[in-house]
Write a protein that holds these residues in place. Structure first.
Motif, PDB file in Angstrom:
ATOM      1  N   TRP A  36      -4.780  -8.391   1.256  1.00 19.94           N
ATOM      2  CA  TRP A  36      -3.359  -8.097   1.397  1.00 19.94           C
ATOM      3  C   TRP A  36      -2.832  -8.848   2.622  1.00 19.94           C
ATOM      4  CZ3 TRP A  36      -0.374  -5.424  -1.997  1.00 19.94           C
ATOM      5  CH2 TRP A  36      -1.025  -4.615  -2.936  1.00 19.94           C
ATOM      6  N   ALA A  49      -5.425  -6.989   5.325  1.00 19.68           N
ATOM      7  CA  ALA A  49      -6.728  -6.422   4.999  1.00 19.68           C
ATOM      8  C   ALA A  49      -7.372  -7.236   3.881  1.00 19.68           C
ATOM      9  CB  ALA A  49      -6.601  -4.966   4.569  1.00 19.68           C
ATOM     10  N   THR A  58     -15.185  -4.433   4.313  1.00 20.79           N
ATOM     11  CA  THR A  58     -13.732  -4.455   4.435  1.00 20.79           C
ATOM     12  C   THR A  58     -13.355  -5.050   5.786  1.00 20.79           C
ATOM     13  OG1 THR A  58     -13.723  -2.179   5.267  1.00 20.79           O
ATOM     14  CG2 THR A  58     -13.355  -2.480   2.898  1.00 20.79           C
ATOM     15  N   TYR A  60      -9.837  -5.811   8.491  1.00 22.75           N
ATOM     16  CA  TYR A  60      -8.472  -5.395   8.780  1.00 22.75           C
ATOM     17  C   TYR A  60      -7.888  -6.210   9.931  1.00 22.75           C
ATOM     18  CZ  TYR A  60      -9.603  -1.377   5.897  1.00 22.75           C
ATOM     19  OH  TYR A  60      -9.984  -0.581   4.846  1.00 22.75           O
ATOM     20  N   ILE A  70      -8.144  -0.405   2.572  1.00 19.63           N
ATOM     21  CA  ILE A  70      -8.165  -1.210   1.353  1.00 19.63           C
ATOM     22  C   ILE A  70      -9.309  -0.735   0.471  1.00 19.63           C
ATOM     23  CG2 ILE A  70      -9.614  -3.021   2.367  1.00 19.63           C
ATOM     24  CD1 ILE A  70      -7.982  -5.048   0.694  1.00 19.63           C
ATOM     25  N   ARG A  72     -10.830  -1.113  -3.965  1.00 23.08           N
ATOM     26  CA  ARG A  72     -10.659  -1.812  -5.241  1.00 23.08           C
ATOM     27  C   ARG A  72     -11.404  -1.061  -6.331  1.00 23.08           C
ATOM     28  NH1 ARG A  72     -12.933  -7.687  -4.519  1.00 23.08           N
ATOM     29  NH2 ARG A  72     -12.505  -7.830  -6.773  1.00 23.08           N
ATOM     30  N   LEU A  81      -3.986  -0.600  -1.386  1.00 26.65           N
ATOM     31  CA  LEU A  81      -3.811  -0.538   0.062  1.00 26.65           C
ATOM     32  C   LEU A  81      -3.154   0.792   0.393  1.00 26.65           C
ATOM     33  CD1 LEU A  81      -4.185  -2.138   2.723  1.00 26.65           C
ATOM     34  CD2 LEU A  81      -1.775  -2.810   2.511  1.00 26.65           C
ATOM     35  N   CYS A  96      -0.554  -9.364  -2.428  1.00 34.48           N
ATOM     36  CA  CYS A  96      -1.994  -9.366  -2.634  1.00 34.48           C
ATOM     37  C   CYS A  96      -2.413 -10.772  -3.054  1.00 34.48           C
ATOM     38  CB  CYS A  96      -2.434  -8.331  -3.653  1.00 34.48           C
ATOM     39  SG  CYS A  96      -2.011  -8.697  -5.354  1.00 34.48           S
TER      40      CYS A  96
END
Length: 123
Positions: A36, A49, A58, A60, A70, A72, A81, A96
């Motif tokens: 993102w 992120a 992850t 950030y 974040i 998925r 998010l 995104c």
């Protein structure tokens, strides 16, 4: 044709929460990191992120650490998010994107981008 569609943006008061979604279509991106980014008026695009292909890592940006999460769901080809404790400075268009690698290392190498969703945080 590959397509990313963001949703979930809107207007929220400071301290509130929003959850953005990004649904991919046209192909699966289960082997790719996804991320993102955001861009506020008059400012450069900013990394927010990213998440690895398997969700084991992850990443950030400093301005959102501890407030944004974040995630998925590869079965749904969707990345999320979760944004908590929102501040007026979080106001931006959120995008995104899909990276051409399974892990994130820097803000380059993102090949596919959505059209963005507006997030506005009022004071």
């Amino acid at each position: 044709q590959e397509q990313l569609v963001e949703s979930g943006g809107g207007l929220v008061q400071a301290g509130g929460s929003l959850r953005l979604s990004c649904a991919a279509s046209g192909r699966t991106f289960n082997d790719n990191a996804m991320g993102w980014f955001r861009q506020a008026p008059g400012k450069e695009r900013e990394f927010v992120a990213a998440i690895s292909w398997s969700s084991d890592r992850t990443y950030y940006g400093d301005s959102v650490k501890g407030r944004f999460t974040i995630s998925r769901d590869n079965a749904k080809n969707t990345v999320y998010l979760q944004m908590n404790s929102l501040k007026p400075e979080d106001t931006a268009v959120y995008y995104c994107a899909v990276r051409r690698a399974p892990y994130y290392s820097n803000a380059y190498g993102f090949d596919y981008w959505g059209q963005g969703t507006q997030v506005t945080v009022s004071a």
